[in-house]
Design a protein around this motif. Structure first.
Motif, PDB file in Angstrom:
ATOM      1  N   UNK A  18       2.602  -4.208   3.734  1.00 62.14           N
ATOM      2  CA  UNK A  18       3.667  -3.210   3.864  1.00 62.14           C
ATOM      3  C   UNK A  18       3.292  -1.967   3.053  1.00 62.14           C
ATOM      4  N   UNK A  19       3.915  -0.846   3.366  1.00 60.65           N
ATOM      5  CA  UNK A  19       3.560   0.425   2.742  1.00 60.65           C
ATOM      6  C   UNK A  19       4.775   1.223   2.293  1.00 60.65           C
ATOM      7  N   UNK A  20       4.602   1.925   1.190  1.00 54.83           N
ATOM      8  CA  UNK A  20       5.464   3.061   0.882  1.00 54.83           C
ATOM      9  C   UNK A  20       4.838   4.236   1.617  1.00 54.83           C
TER      10      UNK A  20
ATOM     11  N   UNK B  75       7.078   0.181   6.779  1.00 55.13           N
ATOM     12  CA  UNK B  75       7.086   1.173   5.704  1.00 55.13           C
ATOM     13  C   UNK B  75       8.473   1.378   5.122  1.00 55.13           C
ATOM     14  N   UNK B  76       8.467   1.780   3.868  1.00 52.47           N
ATOM     15  CA  UNK B  76       9.638   2.310   3.189  1.00 52.47           C
ATOM     16  C   UNK B  76       9.316   3.772   2.927  1.00 52.47           C
ATOM     17  N   UNK B  77      10.142   4.662   3.432  1.00 51.78           N
ATOM     18  CA  UNK B  77       9.891   6.099   3.341  1.00 51.78           C
ATOM     19  C   UNK B  77      10.368   6.633   1.987  1.00 51.78           C
TER      20      UNK B  77
ATOM     21  N   UNK C  86       0.830  -1.194   0.000  1.00 47.58           N
ATOM     22  CA  UNK C  86       0.000   0.000   0.000  1.00 47.58           C
ATOM     23  C   UNK C  86       0.864   1.242   0.000  1.00 47.58           C
ATOM     24  N   UNK C  87       0.216   2.382  -0.062  1.00 45.85           N
ATOM     25  CA  UNK C  87       0.892   3.672   0.043  1.00 45.85           C
ATOM     26  C   UNK C  87       0.171   4.501   1.095  1.00 45.85           C
ATOM     27  N   UNK C  88       0.954   5.126   1.954  1.00 49.30           N
ATOM     28  CA  UNK C  88       0.425   5.920   3.060  1.00 49.30           C
ATOM     29  C   UNK C  88       0.932   7.352   2.925  1.00 49.30           C
TER      30      UNK C  88
END
Length: 126
Positions: A61-63, A80-82, A30-32
């Motif tokens: 998991x999210x970007x 997350x990956x920032x 996903x993306x947050x």
């Protein structure tokens, strides 16, 4: 190359796919977005709504993009990956967001423009 109405170059697709495959190979993500420009924004209220929605995606998991380090937010439990650490151009970030299972976060133009490519859960402007 054209993806419906969003124009994206071959290079942006390649870079985006490489990033996706590097961090989340063969899995959904996903993306947050936790960035806000509105005055009088009720972060507590908005976060409660987003946290409730995130319960539906316990292992996703999210970007992430936000004003703060994720560890300084109510969302520190997420994997997350920032985007800020990756220093990607905004168009590559947009492409990655089109591939997300879900885009969730504060209401913003970036999230709004993705509604034809991904599921959107967005707070309303306060």
């Amino acid at each position: 190359m054209q993806m419906k109405n969003y124009l994206v170059s071959k290079e942006e697709i390649e870079e985006g796919n490489n990033i996706i495959n590097q961090y989340f190979p063969n899995q959904e993500f996903g993306s947050l977005l936790l960035s806000n420009t509105y005055k009088d924004f009720d972060v507590k209220k908005e976060n409660e709504m987003l946290l409730e929605e995130l319960k539906k995606y316990p292992n996703l998991p999210f970007f992430y993009y936000g004003e703060k380090n994720i560890k300084e937010t109510d969302f520190s439990f997420l994997n997350v990956i920032d985007f800020r650490d990756l220093k990607l151009p905004i168009r590559t970030q947009l492409y990655i967001r089109t591939k997300s299972k879900i885009n969730i976060g504060y209401e913003a133009g970036m999230t709004t423009m993705l509604c034809r490519y991904s599921n959107i859960i967005s707070t309303a402007k306060s």
